[in-house]
Design a protein around this motif. Structure first.
Motif, PDB file in Angstrom:
ATOM      1  N   LYS A 101     100.122  13.013  35.931  1.00 31.62           N
ATOM      2  CA  LYS A 101     100.694  13.693  34.595  1.00 31.62           C
ATOM      3  C   LYS A 101      98.957  14.093  34.359  1.00 31.62           C
ATOM      4  O   LYS A 101      99.112  14.312  34.311  1.00 31.62           O
ATOM      5  CB  LYS A 101     101.341  12.467  34.000  1.00 31.62           C
ATOM      6  N   LEU A 102      98.670  12.562  34.362  1.00 35.95           N
ATOM      7  CA  LEU A 102      97.451  12.422  34.242  1.00 35.95           C
ATOM      8  C   LEU A 102      95.653  13.979  34.707  1.00 35.95           C
ATOM      9  O   LEU A 102      95.426  14.204  34.215  1.00 35.95           O
ATOM     10  CB  LEU A 102      96.373  11.196  34.310  1.00 35.95           C
ATOM     11  N   THR A 103      95.924  14.184  36.022  1.00 37.91           N
ATOM     12  CA  THR A 103      95.494  15.183  36.507  1.00 37.91           C
ATOM     13  C   THR A 103      95.186  16.453  35.871  1.00 37.91           C
ATOM     14  O   THR A 103      94.674  17.465  35.787  1.00 37.91           O
ATOM     15  CB  THR A 103      95.487  14.927  37.339  1.00 37.91           C
ATOM     16  N   VAL A 104      96.881  16.383  35.234  1.00 37.33           N
ATOM     17  CA  VAL A 104      97.241  17.439  35.134  1.00 37.33           C
ATOM     18  C   VAL A 104      97.059  17.565  33.948  1.00 37.33           C
ATOM     19  O   VAL A 104      96.109  19.010  32.969  1.00 37.33           O
ATOM     20  CB  VAL A 104      99.147  17.857  35.346  1.00 37.33           C
ATOM     21  N   ALA A 105      96.963  16.829  32.871  1.00 37.27           N
ATOM     22  CA  ALA A 105      96.405  16.880  31.625  1.00 37.27           C
ATOM     23  C   ALA A 105      95.005  17.242  31.407  1.00 37.27           C
ATOM     24  O   ALA A 105      94.661  18.139  30.486  1.00 37.27           O
ATOM     25  CB  ALA A 105      97.067  15.904  30.835  1.00 37.27           C
ATOM     26  N   TRP A 106      94.554  16.942  32.143  1.00 38.47           N
ATOM     27  CA  TRP A 106      93.236  16.424  32.560  1.00 38.47           C
ATOM     28  C   TRP A 106      92.500  18.049  32.674  1.00 38.47           C
ATOM     29  O   TRP A 106      91.296  18.673  32.681  1.00 38.47           O
ATOM     30  CB  TRP A 106      92.179  16.045  33.650  1.00 38.47           C
ATOM     31  N   LEU A 107      93.182  18.782  34.102  1.00 39.13           N
ATOM     32  CA  LEU A 107      92.925  19.964  34.487  1.00 39.13           C
ATOM     33  C   LEU A 107      92.930  20.984  32.855  1.00 39.13           C
ATOM     34  O   LEU A 107      92.082  21.705  32.772  1.00 39.13           O
ATOM     35  CB  LEU A 107      93.637  20.227  35.513  1.00 39.13           C
ATOM     36  N   VAL A 108      94.241  20.648  32.618  1.00 34.33           N
ATOM     37  CA  VAL A 108      94.526  21.699  31.520  1.00 34.33           C
ATOM     38  C   VAL A 108      93.347  21.859  29.918  1.00 34.33           C
ATOM     39  O   VAL A 108      92.440  22.596  30.279  1.00 34.33           O
ATOM     40  CB  VAL A 108      96.026  21.496  31.357  1.00 34.33           C
ATOM     41  N   THR A 109      93.832  20.287  30.305  1.00 34.38           N
ATOM     42  CA  THR A 109      92.444  20.031  28.898  1.00 34.38           C
ATOM     43  C   THR A 109      90.982  20.355  29.498  1.00 34.38           C
ATOM     44  O   THR A 109      90.467  21.681  28.254  1.00 34.38           O
ATOM     45  CB  THR A 109      92.480  19.055  28.424  1.00 34.38           C
ATOM     46  N   THR A 110      90.716  20.619  30.659  1.00 30.64           N
ATOM     47  CA  THR A 110      89.159  20.715  30.820  1.00 30.64           C
ATOM     48  C   THR A 110      89.275  22.255  31.037  1.00 30.64           C
ATOM     49  O   THR A 110      88.076  23.039  30.971  1.00 30.64           O
ATOM     50  CB  THR A 110      88.797  20.418  31.901  1.00 30.64           C
ATOM     51  N   PHE A 148      94.917   9.516  25.119  1.00 26.99           N
ATOM     52  CA  PHE A 148      96.892   9.958  24.574  1.00 26.99           C
ATOM     53  C   PHE A 148      97.904  10.376  25.861  1.00 26.99           C
ATOM     54  O   PHE A 148      98.605  10.228  25.198  1.00 26.99           O
ATOM     55  CB  PHE A 148      96.694  11.794  24.504  1.00 26.99           C
ATOM     56  N   LEU A 149      97.584  10.036  26.515  1.00 29.27           N
ATOM     57  CA  LEU A 149      98.992  10.037  27.562  1.00 29.27           C
ATOM     58  C   LEU A 149      99.328   8.541  27.658  1.00 29.27           C
ATOM     59  O   LEU A 149     100.623   8.622  27.271  1.00 29.27           O
ATOM     60  CB  LEU A 149      98.504   9.805  29.074  1.00 29.27           C
ATOM     61  N   ALA A 150      98.605   7.482  27.456  1.00 30.42           N
ATOM     62  CA  ALA A 150      99.312   5.819  26.664  1.00 30.42           C
ATOM     63  C   ALA A 150      99.172   5.796  25.974  1.00 30.42           C
ATOM     64  O   ALA A 150     100.361   5.313  25.554  1.00 30.42           O
ATOM     65  CB  ALA A 150      97.281   4.983  26.939  1.00 30.42           C
ATOM     66  N   MET A 214      81.186   4.359  29.556  1.00 30.23           N
ATOM     67  CA  MET A 214      82.439   4.185  28.442  1.00 30.23           C
ATOM     68  C   MET A 214      83.134   5.391  29.018  1.00 30.23           C
ATOM     69  O   MET A 214      84.581   4.713  29.133  1.00 30.23           O
ATOM     70  CB  MET A 214      81.310   4.196  27.212  1.00 30.23           C
ATOM     71  N   ALA A 215      83.100   6.055  29.523  1.00 35.80           N
ATOM     72  CA  ALA A 215      84.561   7.628  29.200  1.00 35.80           C
ATOM     73  C   ALA A 215      84.713   6.562  30.932  1.00 35.80           C
ATOM     74  O   ALA A 215      85.864   7.227  30.736  1.00 35.80           O
ATOM     75  CB  ALA A 215      83.635   9.055  30.025  1.00 35.80           C
ATOM     76  N   ALA A 216      83.836   6.244  31.810  1.00 36.42           N
ATOM     77  CA  ALA A 216      84.845   5.245  32.810  1.00 36.42           C
ATOM     78  C   ALA A 216      85.764   4.822  32.536  1.00 36.42           C
ATOM     79  O   ALA A 216      87.171   4.565  32.821  1.00 36.42           O
ATOM     80  CB  ALA A 216      84.263   5.663  33.962  1.00 36.42           C
ATOM     81  N   ALA A 217      85.379   3.601  31.417  1.00 38.84           N
ATOM     82  CA  ALA A 217      86.522   2.540  31.039  1.00 38.84           C
ATOM     83  C   ALA A 217      87.488   3.138  30.345  1.00 38.84           C
ATOM     84  O   ALA A 217      88.631   2.246  30.484  1.00 38.84           O
ATOM     85  CB  ALA A 217      85.100   1.881  30.453  1.00 38.84           C
ATOM     86  N   PHE A 218      86.943   4.658  29.190  1.00 42.39           N
ATOM     87  CA  PHE A 218      88.757   4.724  28.600  1.00 42.39           C
ATOM     88  C   PHE A 218      89.703   5.239  30.215  1.00 42.39           C
ATOM     89  O   PHE A 218      90.783   5.084  29.871  1.00 42.39           O
ATOM     90  CB  PHE A 218      88.335   5.893  27.430  1.00 42.39           C
ATOM     91  N   ALA A 219      88.697   5.757  30.484  1.00 36.88           N
ATOM     92  CA  ALA A 219      89.853   6.393  31.527  1.00 36.88           C
ATOM     93  C   ALA A 219      90.570   5.417  32.075  1.00 36.88           C
ATOM     94  O   ALA A 219      91.856   5.815  32.547  1.00 36.88           O
ATOM     95  CB  ALA A 219      88.934   7.832  32.406  1.00 36.88           C
ATOM     96  N   THR A 220      89.817   4.731  32.663  1.00 47.29           N
ATOM     97  CA  THR A 220      90.523   3.777  33.667  1.00 47.29           C
ATOM     98  C   THR A 220      91.839   2.497  32.737  1.00 47.29           C
ATOM     99  O   THR A 220      92.644   2.326  33.049  1.00 47.29           O
ATOM    100  CB  THR A 220      89.451   2.811  33.988  1.00 47.29           C
ATOM    101  N   LEU A 221      90.679   2.179  31.369  1.00 50.58           N
ATOM    102  CA  LEU A 221      92.121   1.239  30.943  1.00 50.58           C
ATOM    103  C   LEU A 221      92.977   2.880  30.182  1.00 50.58           C
ATOM    104  O   LEU A 221      94.412   1.788  30.092  1.00 50.58           O
ATOM    105  CB  LEU A 221      90.844   1.117  29.227  1.00 50.58           C
ATOM    106  N   GLY A 222      93.145   3.300  29.801  1.00 55.25           N
ATOM    107  CA  GLY A 222      94.000   4.136  29.864  1.00 55.25           C
ATOM    108  C   GLY A 222      95.367   4.627  30.741  1.00 55.25           C
ATOM    109  O   GLY A 222      96.396   4.485  30.219  1.00 55.25           O
ATOM    110  N   THR A 223      94.544   5.054  31.997  1.00 57.04           N
ATOM    111  CA  THR A 223      95.422   4.595  32.778  1.00 57.04           C
ATOM    112  C   THR A 223      95.769   3.488  33.280  1.00 57.04           C
ATOM    113  O   THR A 223      97.251   3.283  33.920  1.00 57.04           O
ATOM    114  CB  THR A 223      94.630   5.240  34.423  1.00 57.04           C
ATOM    115  N   TYR A 224      95.709   2.459  33.031  1.00 58.91           N
ATOM    116  CA  TYR A 224      96.271   1.393  33.445  1.00 58.91           C
ATOM    117  C   TYR A 224      97.491   0.823  32.384  1.00 58.91           C
ATOM    118  O   TYR A 224      97.972  -0.149  32.911  1.00 58.91           O
ATOM    119  CB  TYR A 224      94.999   0.104  33.182  1.00 58.91           C
ATOM    120  N   ALA A 225      97.501   1.484  31.500  1.00 61.28           N
ATOM    121  CA  ALA A 225      97.933   0.776  29.627  1.00 61.28           C
ATOM    122  C   ALA A 225      99.210   1.670  30.222  1.00 61.28           C
ATOM    123  O   ALA A 225     100.344   1.292  29.871  1.00 61.28           O
ATOM    124  CB  ALA A 225      97.069   1.398  28.604  1.00 61.28           C
TER     125      ALA A 225
END
Length: 240
Positions: A101-110, A148-150, A214-225
């Motif tokens: 889900k995250l991969t698709v959301a990322w590609l579409v948003t980008t 936002f996925l989290a 910090m961007a990597a931290a947001f992405a990692t924590l969001g995915t984990y949560a």
């Protein structure tokens, strides 16, 4: 990642009505850029209107709002209508579902943000800034999408919560508290765009290293949560 989940998610996100929601903001961005370029004279330069268009509109409004619309819908739509139960009954790791889900959301948003930002930068006459905007938008899109996925899994009103975050934290608090910029995804995207573009049209006080970490931290924590929260969902589509 699961290709089937990705395909179904992309189909749901790119439905006609949802695509239309993403069109007005890029059109406004490019339109304002054209107006800015057309208004330039000996008194008005790109340095006068550029930061407002690229920073205050592009990175501060269009990027997070697009990510909110897409990221909160990638899984939130299935939670709202109950079809999430079809995924939960499949023998799929919850992490695989979230990453798909995250991969698709990322590609579409980008795609929805990087392309118009790059076009606007080219109109403004800076190829380097166009590259910087693509990189900044891609990194910012990943961090925002994960966040936002989290939220879509953890809150029944992810859009409302996301709007509060964008308005109060990303645009208000960051303007008055310098230390808060380290935790602002907008600032992370801006730092990368500024470093690559090297123009006065985008300005950031963060270093590239800080922005990437910090961007990597947001992405990692969001995915984990999101993954951990999805594991608590029962087959009814609601958290235990």
């Amino acid at each position: 990642m699961n290709p089937t989940i990705m395909r179904l998610t992309a189909r749901a996100l790119l439905g006609r009505r949802r695509v239309l929601l993403l069109l007005p903001m890029p059109i406004v961005l490019i339109g304002l850029t054209l107006l800015g370029v057309a208004s330039e004279d000996e008194y008005v330069t790109a340095g006068d209107w550029g930061p407002l268009v690229f920073g205050n509109l592009g990175l501060a409004v269009i990027l997070p709002l697009t990510a909110l619309i897409v990221g909160s819908s990638a899984l939130g739509l299935e939670i709202d209508d109950g079809t999430i139960t079809h995924l939960l009954t499949k023998p799929l790791p919850r992490g695989e579902i979230i990453l798909s889900k995250l991969t698709v959301a990322w590609l579409v948003t980008t795609a929805a943000t990087a392309v118009p930002l790059a076009v606007a930068a080219l109109i403004a006459g800076s190829g380097a800034l166009a590259v910087g905007m693509v990189v900044g938008a891609a990194v910012g899109s990943l961090a925002y999408s994960a966040l936002f996925l989290a939220l879509s899994v953890m809150s029944k009103r992810p859009v409302a919560v996301g709007l509060v975050y964008i308005v109060l934290w990303e645009n208000l608090l960051v303007s008055f508290v310098d230390g808060a910029r380290v935790f602002s995804i907008r600032q992370h995207a801006g730092a990368l765009a500024d470093a690559i573009g090297d123009t006065p049209l985008v300005d950031s006080s963060l270093t590239v290293l800080t922005a990437v970490i910090m961007a990597a931290a947001f992405a990692t924590l969001g995915t984990y949560a999101a993954t951990r929260r999805l594991r608590s969902f029962a087959l009814t589509g609601e958290a235990n």
